[in-house]
Scaffold this motif. Structure first.
Motif, PDB file in Angstrom:
ATOM      1  N   ALA B 290      -3.783  -1.807   1.558  1.00  0.00           N
ATOM      2  CA  ALA B 290      -4.101  -1.620   2.981  1.00  0.00           C
ATOM      3  C   ALA B 290      -3.133  -2.421   3.845  1.00  0.00           C
ATOM      4  O   ALA B 290      -2.539  -1.890   4.799  1.00  0.00           O
ATOM      5  CB  ALA B 290      -5.552  -2.043   3.255  1.00  0.00           C
ATOM      6  N   ALA B 291      -2.962  -3.698   3.502  1.00  0.00           N
ATOM      7  CA  ALA B 291      -2.092  -4.576   4.313  1.00  0.00           C
ATOM      8  C   ALA B 291      -0.657  -4.054   4.328  1.00  0.00           C
ATOM      9  O   ALA B 291       0.020  -4.076   5.373  1.00  0.00           O
ATOM     10  CB  ALA B 291      -2.148  -6.004   3.766  1.00  0.00           C
ATOM     11  N   ALA B 292      -0.200  -3.567   3.182  1.00  0.00           N
ATOM     12  CA  ALA B 292       1.169  -3.047   3.108  1.00  0.00           C
ATOM     13  C   ALA B 292       1.365  -1.853   4.028  1.00  0.00           C
ATOM     14  O   ALA B 292       2.488  -1.513   4.402  1.00  0.00           O
ATOM     15  CB  ALA B 292       1.507  -2.672   1.664  1.00  0.00           C
ATOM     16  N   ASN B 293       0.245  -1.217   4.391  1.00  0.00           N
ATOM     17  CA  ASN B 293       0.309  -0.068   5.287  1.00  0.00           C
ATOM     18  C   ASN B 293      -0.150  -0.426   6.707  1.00  0.00           C
ATOM     19  O   ASN B 293      -0.423   0.461   7.517  1.00  0.00           O
ATOM     20  CB  ASN B 293      -0.547   1.072   4.735  1.00  0.00           C
ATOM     21  CG  ASN B 293       0.124   1.757   3.549  1.00  0.00           C
ATOM     22  OD1 ASN B 293       0.949   2.642   3.729  1.00  0.00           O
ATOM     23  ND2 ASN B 293      -0.208   1.308   2.336  1.00  0.00           N
ATOM     24  N   GLY B 294      -0.241  -1.733   6.972  1.00  0.00           N
ATOM     25  CA  GLY B 294      -0.615  -2.176   8.311  1.00  0.00           C
ATOM     26  C   GLY B 294      -2.088  -2.033   8.632  1.00  0.00           C
ATOM     27  O   GLY B 294      -2.481  -2.058   9.796  1.00  0.00           O
ATOM     28  N   LEU B 295      -2.905  -1.873   7.594  1.00  0.00           N
ATOM     29  CA  LEU B 295      -4.347  -1.710   7.815  1.00  0.00           C
ATOM     30  C   LEU B 295      -5.089  -2.968   7.374  1.00  0.00           C
ATOM     31  O   LEU B 295      -4.605  -3.732   6.538  1.00  0.00           O
ATOM     32  CB  LEU B 295      -4.882  -0.508   7.032  1.00  0.00           C
ATOM     33  CG  LEU B 295      -4.140   0.824   7.217  1.00  0.00           C
ATOM     34  CD1 LEU B 295      -4.824   1.925   6.412  1.00  0.00           C
ATOM     35  CD2 LEU B 295      -4.054   1.210   8.691  1.00  0.00           C
ATOM     36  N   VAL B 296      -6.284  -3.142   7.913  1.00  0.00           N
ATOM     37  CA  VAL B 296      -7.059  -4.345   7.612  1.00  0.00           C
ATOM     38  C   VAL B 296      -8.235  -3.998   6.713  1.00  0.00           C
ATOM     39  O   VAL B 296      -9.061  -3.130   7.052  1.00  0.00           O
ATOM     40  CB  VAL B 296      -7.586  -4.992   8.907  1.00  0.00           C
ATOM     41  CG1 VAL B 296      -8.512  -6.156   8.582  1.00  0.00           C
ATOM     42  CG2 VAL B 296      -6.418  -5.455   9.769  1.00  0.00           C
ATOM     43  N   ALA B 297      -8.304  -4.654   5.563  1.00  0.00           N
ATOM     44  CA  ALA B 297      -9.461  -4.490   4.671  1.00  0.00           C
ATOM     45  C   ALA B 297     -10.557  -5.452   5.120  1.00  0.00           C
ATOM     46  O   ALA B 297     -10.301  -6.645   5.316  1.00  0.00           O
ATOM     47  CB  ALA B 297      -9.053  -4.777   3.235  1.00  0.00           C
ATOM     48  N   GLU B 350      -4.592   3.002 -12.616  1.00  0.00           N
ATOM     49  CA  GLU B 350      -3.841   4.234 -12.351  1.00  0.00           C
ATOM     50  C   GLU B 350      -4.372   4.948 -11.102  1.00  0.00           C
ATOM     51  O   GLU B 350      -3.612   5.622 -10.403  1.00  0.00           O
ATOM     52  CB  GLU B 350      -3.859   5.160 -13.575  1.00  0.00           C
ATOM     53  CG  GLU B 350      -5.228   5.502 -14.114  1.00  0.00           C
ATOM     54  CD  GLU B 350      -5.703   4.557 -15.233  1.00  0.00           C
ATOM     55  OE1 GLU B 350      -5.354   3.352 -15.176  1.00  0.00           O
ATOM     56  OE2 GLU B 350      -6.421   5.028 -16.137  1.00  0.00           O
ATOM     57  N   GLU B 351      -5.661   4.775 -10.822  1.00  0.00           N
ATOM     58  CA  GLU B 351      -6.204   5.370  -9.600  1.00  0.00           C
ATOM     59  C   GLU B 351      -5.673   4.645  -8.368  1.00  0.00           C
ATOM     60  O   GLU B 351      -5.364   5.268  -7.345  1.00  0.00           O
ATOM     61  CB  GLU B 351      -7.736   5.304  -9.632  1.00  0.00           C
ATOM     62  CG  GLU B 351      -8.346   6.175 -10.726  1.00  0.00           C
ATOM     63  CD  GLU B 351      -9.868   6.126 -10.711  1.00  0.00           C
ATOM     64  OE1 GLU B 351     -10.486   7.158 -10.420  1.00  0.00           O
ATOM     65  OE2 GLU B 351     -10.433   5.040 -10.976  1.00  0.00           O
ATOM     66  N   LEU B 352      -5.548   3.333  -8.480  1.00  0.00           N
ATOM     67  CA  LEU B 352      -5.043   2.578  -7.331  1.00  0.00           C
ATOM     68  C   LEU B 352      -3.543   2.808  -7.169  1.00  0.00           C
ATOM     69  O   LEU B 352      -3.021   2.779  -6.043  1.00  0.00           O
ATOM     70  CB  LEU B 352      -5.392   1.099  -7.475  1.00  0.00           C
ATOM     71  CG  LEU B 352      -6.902   0.816  -7.571  1.00  0.00           C
ATOM     72  CD1 LEU B 352      -7.167  -0.678  -7.535  1.00  0.00           C
ATOM     73  CD2 LEU B 352      -7.701   1.533  -6.488  1.00  0.00           C
ATOM     74  N   ASP B 353      -2.854   3.072  -8.282  1.00  0.00           N
ATOM     75  CA  ASP B 353      -1.453   3.499  -8.181  1.00  0.00           C
ATOM     76  C   ASP B 353      -1.356   4.787  -7.351  1.00  0.00           C
ATOM     77  O   ASP B 353      -0.490   4.917  -6.483  1.00  0.00           O
ATOM     78  CB  ASP B 353      -0.862   3.773  -9.576  1.00  0.00           C
ATOM     79  CG  ASP B 353      -0.690   2.504 -10.410  1.00  0.00           C
ATOM     80  OD1 ASP B 353      -0.747   1.390  -9.837  1.00  0.00           O
ATOM     81  OD2 ASP B 353      -0.502   2.627 -11.645  1.00  0.00           O
ATOM     82  N   ALA B 354      -2.246   5.713  -7.648  1.00  0.00           N
ATOM     83  CA  ALA B 354      -2.236   6.987  -6.914  1.00  0.00           C
ATOM     84  C   ALA B 354      -2.563   6.757  -5.438  1.00  0.00           C
ATOM     85  O   ALA B 354      -1.956   7.378  -4.545  1.00  0.00           O
ATOM     86  CB  ALA B 354      -3.244   7.957  -7.548  1.00  0.00           C
ATOM     87  N   LEU B 355      -3.501   5.850  -5.189  1.00  0.00           N
ATOM     88  CA  LEU B 355      -3.833   5.508  -3.801  1.00  0.00           C
ATOM     89  C   LEU B 355      -2.620   4.913  -3.088  1.00  0.00           C
ATOM     90  O   LEU B 355      -2.299   5.280  -1.948  1.00  0.00           O
ATOM     91  CB  LEU B 355      -4.989   4.499  -3.785  1.00  0.00           C
ATOM     92  CG  LEU B 355      -5.334   3.900  -2.414  1.00  0.00           C
ATOM     93  CD1 LEU B 355      -5.978   4.939  -1.504  1.00  0.00           C
ATOM     94  CD2 LEU B 355      -6.243   2.671  -2.570  1.00  0.00           C
ATOM     95  N   GLU B 356      -1.945   4.005  -3.783  1.00  0.00           N
ATOM     96  CA  GLU B 356      -0.791   3.329  -3.191  1.00  0.00           C
ATOM     97  C   GLU B 356       0.310   4.335  -2.827  1.00  0.00           C
ATOM     98  O   GLU B 356       0.964   4.211  -1.789  1.00  0.00           O
ATOM     99  CB  GLU B 356      -0.238   2.311  -4.200  1.00  0.00           C
ATOM    100  CG  GLU B 356       0.911   1.466  -3.659  1.00  0.00           C
ATOM    101  CD  GLU B 356       1.204   0.285  -4.581  1.00  0.00           C
ATOM    102  OE1 GLU B 356       1.191   0.487  -5.816  1.00  0.00           O
ATOM    103  OE2 GLU B 356       1.416  -0.827  -4.074  1.00  0.00           O
ATOM    104  N   GLU B 357       0.440   5.323  -3.690  1.00  0.00           N
ATOM    105  CA  GLU B 357       1.461   6.333  -3.457  1.00  0.00           C
ATOM    106  C   GLU B 357       1.051   7.256  -2.301  1.00  0.00           C
ATOM    107  O   GLU B 357       1.880   7.655  -1.477  1.00  0.00           O
ATOM    108  CB  GLU B 357       1.652   7.120  -4.767  1.00  0.00           C
ATOM    109  CG  GLU B 357       2.803   8.100  -4.800  1.00  0.00           C
ATOM    110  CD  GLU B 357       2.334   9.503  -4.430  1.00  0.00           C
ATOM    111  OE1 GLU B 357       3.143  10.249  -3.847  1.00  0.00           O
ATOM    112  OE2 GLU B 357       1.170   9.846  -4.719  1.00  0.00           O
TER     113      GLU B 357
END
Lengths: 372, 372
Positions: B290-297, B350-357
């Motif tokens: 989230a942070a890497a995309n400028g979003l706040v968790a 692997e799911e979070l990899d897909a999310l990150e992508e």
């Protein structure tokens, strides 16, 4: 601090259970039953394919089930010669009956059933405040014309018929039911409980257009498919009625492993045939045991045999009590004159051996009780 | 031929579903999700002991379950520092909430919840004709004083609080809830949904005497125990209230394999610790993505992370739509201003990899949609 305020209806209900389960009875007795012949379960078990499917699905139990039971519903539609949107899958017939009663029965609404028919249906009707009107059995069969006449008199929302029926094991043939459909009163729904229909002779299941709005038919994996503890039943009927279940049902309430097991079971017709054969063999043996003790086994289109103990309800209750005391779990009809009988499920050879050993002693003890 | 007559209440209800399941979405999309991060299931799965117990119980599925869930209930009583008759086991919290609402809410009765809290609770209340009064979240938390004040104003039968809460992942500490107990209006029951409590910091679960008639607490095997598809939940509270469930519940409605699996899961504390660790790791990763995309968790005491998309509900809905279109199953809060967020379940690497992508692409596409 006050206790939570139940609704007036809920406050009026007893905290009864429709049946005391065998595990509760075993705990009370301090020992396990030798023969589990009381709940019309299938001791022959489910298809090996169903067992394997459930075991395989166990590691997937972290996922909620498919809320629409899509694959199972489609397979059942094929089986029922219906469309998938004419089928709803639920937690056994018990769960589906509860949902149907909730949808149709408001407080004071009339519902018709046979006196001594399935207690869990009555439990649901009472639980939603419906008024039960009970029609006697006739010659140990549910009296369809009288049921429909009573439904007309009372303006019943529902009229319940099990075919084959529990607890007597009797049945009507397909034509009789088909011919009666036109006598269903306007606005009454025939609740056709076919839990045991797989055991019945060819020609027992009526042909009814699934879209016929006068009938909702119920089937289950609990009996012939040997999956009572997996809670999978289904109802087939008109689209509008089936769709209405979506208004209130517990959409994610099915267990995923049971859905998988049911689907696998449907694909194993060979196992179903095998179970039916074993059930017939067991029923013959039960009839022979009854005859050897001077009792009469009634004809049965189910996986149980209802045995006439030859006297009144008090005597049959005594026989039942003496069997239970000897580790033989059986049940019996609740209302006279059907309560002259006890009901014995088709079981394993060793269970029927135990029955054979216990029954003469139970009868003797019951006779002593009666004369004592 | 007329259609069956539904009750006026049932006729008034929409045939809606509280949630569309991921399997339905997959069928509509024609392909499976790459990441199943929308239903707060535990992709880490159940305890291996639970899997083994279910597989072993599969061959026993021909038996109805123990209607009293005796062994499981006793184990849960130990866990909850309660007596077995202060525990009722049911088909997940969903099923138990339905039964509670049925017992307490008649047509027109007031019920209080937070605006945007658990939809299935609302579904049950509406389904029994209750009147929902909704209190806004306050600082993204359920506003306990306001909920209790509204309950007093409306004479509510029930007031719902999830702690930690879904969909925001926020929580109140034990003391806050304990201190509020005396503000529960006379005759109102606090429905304390603790579905996620195993993930919360020490000191989140309030100490409440199980016999306190003002509160009924709900827990589940669906989340930390990884058994959502096995449908096992339980409620703990005062004996009289627990006993009242017997008035209407589906006594033989539990599946036997799920009872066995739940009992085995309870005995594997090591697995629970392992899952909690994996969940924390996954939540940290989601926050970083989230942070890497400028979003706040947002802070979370659950197995999901609610991510503020930094704009309004329309934007978050667009982000969600773009994620789903990219094979990432997530859900989001339904009401403003919480609907500025999306909700992402702690999943496998692997799911979070897909999310990150997928997330940067989804955000870009959502921004194009907004300016387009």
């Amino acid at each position: 601090m006050t206790t939570p305020r139940l609704t007036p209806l809920a406050a009026s209900l007893p905290a009864d259970v429709p049946f005391v389960g065998p595990e509760t009875m075993e705990r009370e007795a301090g020992r396990p039953f030798r023969a589990r012949l009381g709940a019309n379960e299938s001791a022959f078990g489910p298809s090996p394919r169903a067992i394997e499917a459930m075991a395989r699905a166990a590691s997937e139990m972290w996922k909620y089930s498919d809320a629409t039971s899509h694959d199972l519903r489609h397979a059942l539609a094929d089986r029922m010669q219906a469309e998938p949107d004419q089928i709803v899958v639920g937690g056994g017939i018990d769960g589906l009956l509860g949902t149907l009663v909730r949808l149709t029965v408001a407080e004071g609404d009339a519902v018709v059933t046979s006196d001594g028919a399935y207690p869990t249906f009555n439990y649901h009707v009472t639980g939603y405040g419906g008024e039960l009107h009970k029609v006697p059995f006739r010659n140990d069969r549910e009296d369809l014309p009288a049921l429909l006449a009573r439904a007309a008199e009372t303006g019943a929302k529902l009229v319940y018929l099990s075919n084959p029926d529990n607890p007597m094991g009797s049945w009507h043939d397909a034509q009789t039911i088909e011919a009666a459909l036109d006598d269903i009163p306007d606005g009454t729904l025939l609740v056709l409980d076919e839990a045991y229909v797989e055991f019945a002779p060819e020609g027992t299941a009526p042909r009814i257009d699934p879209e016929d709005p006068r009938v909702l038919r119920f089937r289950t994996f609990s009996k012939a498919f040997g999956m009572a503890g997996a809670r999978v039943g289904y109802a087939s009927g008109a689209r509008a009625l089936i769709k209405s279940f979506d208004k209130v049902r517990d959409h994610f309430g099915m267990t995923r492993p049971a859905q998988a097991a049911a689907l696998a079971a449907l694909g194993d017709g060979g196992w179903l045939t095998e179970v039916k054969n074993r059930v017939e063999t067991a029923k013959t043996r039960i009839s022979e045991i009854a005859a050897a003790n001077g009792l009469v086994a009634l004809p049965s289109a189910t996986n149980f045999v209802t045995v006439d103990c030859g006297a009144d309800g008090d005597f049959a209750r005594a026989v039942l009590g003496e069997l239970v005391a000897r580790g033989i779990f059986v049940r019996m009809p609740g209302r006279p004159p059907q309560d002259r009988c006890i009901r014995i499920t088709a079981g394993l050879t060793e269970e029927l051996d135990a029955l054979e050993e216990a029954l003469p002693k139970a009868l003797a003890a019951a006779r002593v009780r009666q004369t004592g």
